[in-house]
Design an enzyme around this catalytic site. Structure first.
Site, PDB file in Angstrom:
ATOM      1  N   GLY A   1       0.823  -1.204   0.000  1.00 45.77           N
ATOM      2  CA  GLY A   1       0.000   0.000   0.000  1.00 45.77           C
ATOM      3  C   GLY A   1       0.855   1.250   0.000  1.00 45.77           C
ATOM      4  O   GLY A   1       2.052   1.206   0.306  1.00 45.77           O
ATOM      5  N   CYS A   2       0.236   2.379  -0.352  1.00 42.51           N
ATOM      6  CA  CYS A   2       0.997   3.623  -0.447  1.00 42.51           C
ATOM      7  C   CYS A   2       1.469   4.064   0.938  1.00 42.51           C
ATOM      8  O   CYS A   2       2.663   4.274   1.155  1.00 42.51           O
ATOM      9  CB  CYS A   2       0.153   4.695  -1.122  1.00 42.51           C
ATOM     10  SG  CYS A   2      -1.483   4.947  -0.420  1.00 42.51           S
ATOM     11  N   TYR A   3       0.549   4.187   1.879  1.00 41.60           N
ATOM     12  CA  TYR A   3       0.956   4.588   3.231  1.00 41.60           C
ATOM     13  C   TYR A   3       1.960   3.599   3.831  1.00 41.60           C
ATOM     14  O   TYR A   3       2.968   4.016   4.406  1.00 41.60           O
ATOM     15  CB  TYR A   3      -0.260   4.706   4.153  1.00 41.60           C
ATOM     16  CG  TYR A   3      -1.131   5.919   3.953  1.00 41.60           C
ATOM     17  CD1 TYR A   3      -0.615   7.214   4.067  1.00 41.60           C
ATOM     18  CD2 TYR A   3      -2.493   5.803   3.687  1.00 41.60           C
ATOM     19  CE1 TYR A   3      -1.431   8.333   3.918  1.00 41.60           C
ATOM     20  CE2 TYR A   3      -3.306   6.910   3.538  1.00 41.60           C
ATOM     21  CZ  TYR A   3      -2.780   8.180   3.657  1.00 41.60           C
ATOM     22  OH  TYR A   3      -3.595   9.273   3.523  1.00 41.60           O
TER      23      TYR A   3
END
Lengths: 346, 346, 346, 346
Positions: B149-151
């Site tokens: 995921g990005c985060y």
């Protein structure tokens, strides 16, 4: 490997030139000139270049530079390039000047609009106006390129086919242009602070902007007629992008297909000018980061005017990208080398 | 030439994947999947791709796709990839899944946080968490990649060296993250309208965001300890970029040089993780459009905490760029192929 | 009619003070001080005031001013107000100082964090910290008000009820704050240019921002404990607004209703502090242009921490609005006079 | 106390009407109509109104409403107001219609441009076009006001004095307008998402926007000539504000002073139209949140054209503010009541 030097490498156009040349397989930057940041690491001025560029900034010494490199890009204030250039330098190195010094052939007009005495009028005639789509052959053989202004590039390419084909009344042209704020440069001025630009739009330089005579001259060459226009730039709260909305009266009734054919005639083989599909208006976001100019038009039968539109990234096709395009032509490289930049969205 | 198919090619991550793969010399996109735009020209969905992509959008048929391509990217809502994958498909084609389906090893945790029944838990163990800087070797041999995921990518890489070396108290970690709006996707929701996001900042998903267990699991592997954190994402009025500000208590007194040495130990040879110079804070603009994560830290002797910071483009290293990095490893290509993207500034 | 003078009327906080006082029926501005724009029409500095303010800017003469007005607002750099104030002046006029000069009771801490020698420490004790929700009675009788900083106002009001009631461990407090760019002032600096701030977010002053000791001191008063915190400000691409996300460990298990009751106890009768409904996160846009602070909280049972959030317009409740609120109290006017500003959305 | 009802209170114009009326001492809102949010608390739709508005949203029942209130504002899609209005309703209540239903006197033109059948053409003649600066007396006596469109208000007021005095060639008028995104409404459309609008500018509705005939009709009345214009709107990445740049050929040579005198003749006594000082270009930020229109002009002797400029807040003078101005006139209140809004900067 072509060796390149940049004078004025820490302005926004200079920074973009570095970005683009980093991806150009045949060029190596040997000189990062920046009078304001001498001896400072380039990556400390533009931290996006951390671990990409190791060099420190150098002074503006065009003579020394001419011995070290094959091409010099000058991304400097008006008058500087012209004050440094000489026959000796031009005998050693090719120059792409991103300032306005050699764009206007009539030195009186230059001096009137730019309010400075031209330091080297003897090179004006030799200099080639670097709009590749129009002056491709002359560019190939040039020593000195006057890289077009941002507004003129977008304005001219939007109008060019109709001017060239004599389809519009040249004295009815009105160009209403909108630019992102990088066009205002990196100088620390209150007017360009975030809080002053954000959530705001304004016209500036109304009836007096210095890109006006440049556009007029080029449209004059295209049409074969003296051309006087209205040109109004606006400052828009975005970093990059120029949008041009141009108006002119049609000389005679016409239709979409006929005008489309004219645009296609001039741009079908031009990679960097995209004539959009019917009724699709250019948007600056669709060309951001790339060397494309997106153009289109709409005929208004009620007023018999045509509205011509163009969108472009002011730092790429309006500055650094076009400079590289010119360099490619001058050095016999494929014109698109290093410029296969896909627009970034969103 | 590697043949690639994209399921979910018209979301923002899918669009970025297309942009990056256009510049990848060893890959050809054969299938632009988009359930919402079947039979529509891709360039009519993303007009930046006009005259660059000629294809039309196709339905999501993973079985058909598996016969046509070498690698499938799924940039789709949670649950979709897992509902389509099968042993037969995996025997024919490699899959890089940009959704969360195979990121979390404990299926109960997945089902609890994502509120859906996992459609294919039998592949969870095989799937490799595609954080190249940590799992490089496993990725090379994988058939199925769970693209992080990005985060989590930005959070984990900011904290990883200290977690791995046991320098921080794992139960004191607080991650305060800020993301540009492309992270919210291209769905037409009132909350994501320009006028609602512009001139605004808010936290969301407080104490409940689904990236929390993913970060915890990875930090747990790194530290060898069960790790429970606070993670708070915020929506920021910008298109791209994630900034992470992470806090943790230091286990013992230390100093800048010691911590810097730890970061360097893990990242000196990592092209895409840049440990910035002392006292330079990461900024999202410096990595925009590139695959870099910029990290740095600051010790606060008053509280004995360390503040760890990371900046990244959520659509590149946080999604499409990392997916390509994974693909490069899986196919034995140079890891940076197609990813030499220089950050765009401004 | 109260006569007011403003020293530093051309900064953003000064400008906002003018905007608010224009709508205050009991106040007349008699002196627009601005050292940078002496003799220039105020409306030429802030053209929003065209045909609204006719005055020209005056020098900073506090002695002359003290004879002409009833209240002086100083919206000036640190050290200036303290260098001008005297017993004679305070005997004639009330002062609301928007700078930090009199906010911190321990002069050593002031001098350590602000790196200047305090020019008038003899008035520190007398000065009242102008947080109306806490020090209302003292403000009514004050001659000299230290108007709170923007970050401290939002941070403190978000945490205050829990600190006061002893519900959180004061040494676990971490405040992660995000501010619009008007907080950086109107000075012409490259870092604050539109193109540098737009599409960007960064932390700054990490572990060293000067609002830290101010927040700590006030939290110390509230809790009765020495308090050391982490405070990290961030610059966000928007004009106005501060969002605070604060973290602390709960001393014992609790629940939503119990904590809500505590917030209500302190803020139910406070017009300018709005405790939002359950699960509604504060957003800066909802308070823009108004004197409100919106607060809320979320308990995370997994970590036993509480996340406290606050949103505020940094130029209103964080500066000019609070200054007017203080003035109203000092002059016996209704506290909300001139401050019934409805937030502007969008 | 005037009782007001709003049909369409949850669009952006409706929301702004609520904001303005909250500060109007003679008006009380009795009915928050919103078909989309029936029974939902208004403050849950616009959280800036938390603790300010307690009401819940009601259905659109104009007949019931007519018995309860003194004035109805309709901020609704085209065709709705006209479909609800009747002689009986108009005998009980005054109506200010913010839609286009009654703006255009020629029903054929309305139906041609709006592509709908007009539901109540019998009231078109009676309806007064609510541009207070022009139709003040008629407005005082009206039952039904057609509140002008946002673009027409700004366009018309920029050009009006010269049209009225016969100084410009009416068939040369070109209006290039730029609007913030709140003009596009609060509907959830992909085109209006943050990531699509931000960092972008485009023209839309080229040669076909529905405000064109409205501007033409009003300019026709002013000049006494049939007037056909080009009107091109653009979408700008900002929340509020319209900037108009209008071009026309001067009938004869003139100069700054002469034209300035003409603008002053019409606007000297108009509080809400500010003719700026020489060479100062209007900026939308200088009028944000207020009912002002800032206008100015520049003569270009090279082309004998005049460039007329106007800046306005599209939601205030372009919608809700003007509606309140009309209401004030209709009810015999001071025209500026509730409208002494000082522009917010920055």
């Amino acid at each position: 490997m072509i060796k390149a030097g940049i004078i004025g490498s820490t302005g926004y156009a200079g920074g973009e030139l570095v970005r683009i040349l980093m991806g150009h397989k045949d060029v190596e930057i040997k000189w990062y000139g920046s009078r304001s940041y001498i001896d400072k690491r380039y990556a400390d001025v533009y931290r996006n270049m951390f671990q990409i560029v190791d060099a420190v900034c150098m002074d503006d010494n065009m003579e020394a530079l001419a011995d070290e490199v094959d091409v010099i890009f000058t991304a400097t204030p008006q008058g500087l390039c012209a004050s440094l250039v000489s026959e000796e330098i031009l005998s050693k190195v090719k120059i792409v000047d991103l300032s306005a010094d050699f764009r206007i052939k009539d030195v009186n007009i230059y001096e009137e609009w730019y309010k400075i005495k031209h330091p080297a009028p003897q090179f004006i005639e030799e200099a080639v106006y670097g709009l590749c789509e129009v002056n491709r052959e002359a560019i190939r053989n040039a020593r000195l390129i006057a890289n077009p202004g941002c507004y003129p590039t977008c304005s001219f390419l939007s109008v060019y086919p109709l001017a060239k084909e004599g389809l519009i009344d040249m004295n009815t042209i009105i160009i209403d242009a909108k630019s992102g704020t990088s066009g205002a440069g990196r100088g620390a001025k209150t007017d360009n602070l975030y809080c002053e630009v954000n959530e705001n739009i304004k016209a500036y330089g109304v009836a007096g902007h210095r890109h006006t005579p440049e556009i007029e001259e080029q449209l004059g060459y295209a049409s074969g007629e003296n051309t006087t226009i209205n040109f109004t730039p606006h400052l828009v709260p975005m970093n990059r992008g120029i949008l041009v909305t141009a108006y002119a009266s049609l000389k005679k009734e016409t239709n979409y297909e006929a005008i489309k054919a004219v645009y296609d005639k001039y741009y079908d083989n031009e990679k960097f000018v995209r004539v959009l599909d019917k009724d699709v208006c250019p948007q600056t976001k669709w060309v951001e980061g790339s060397n494309y100019v997106d153009v289109n038009f709409k005929i208004d039968p009620r007023t018999n005017r045509i509205i011509m539109m163009g969108a472009m990234d002011n730092l790429v096709k309006g500055a650094a990208g076009q400079a590289v395009q010119n360099m490619n032509l001058m050095f016999g490289l494929p014109e698109t080398e290093g410029l296969n930049l896909v627009p970034m969205f969103p």
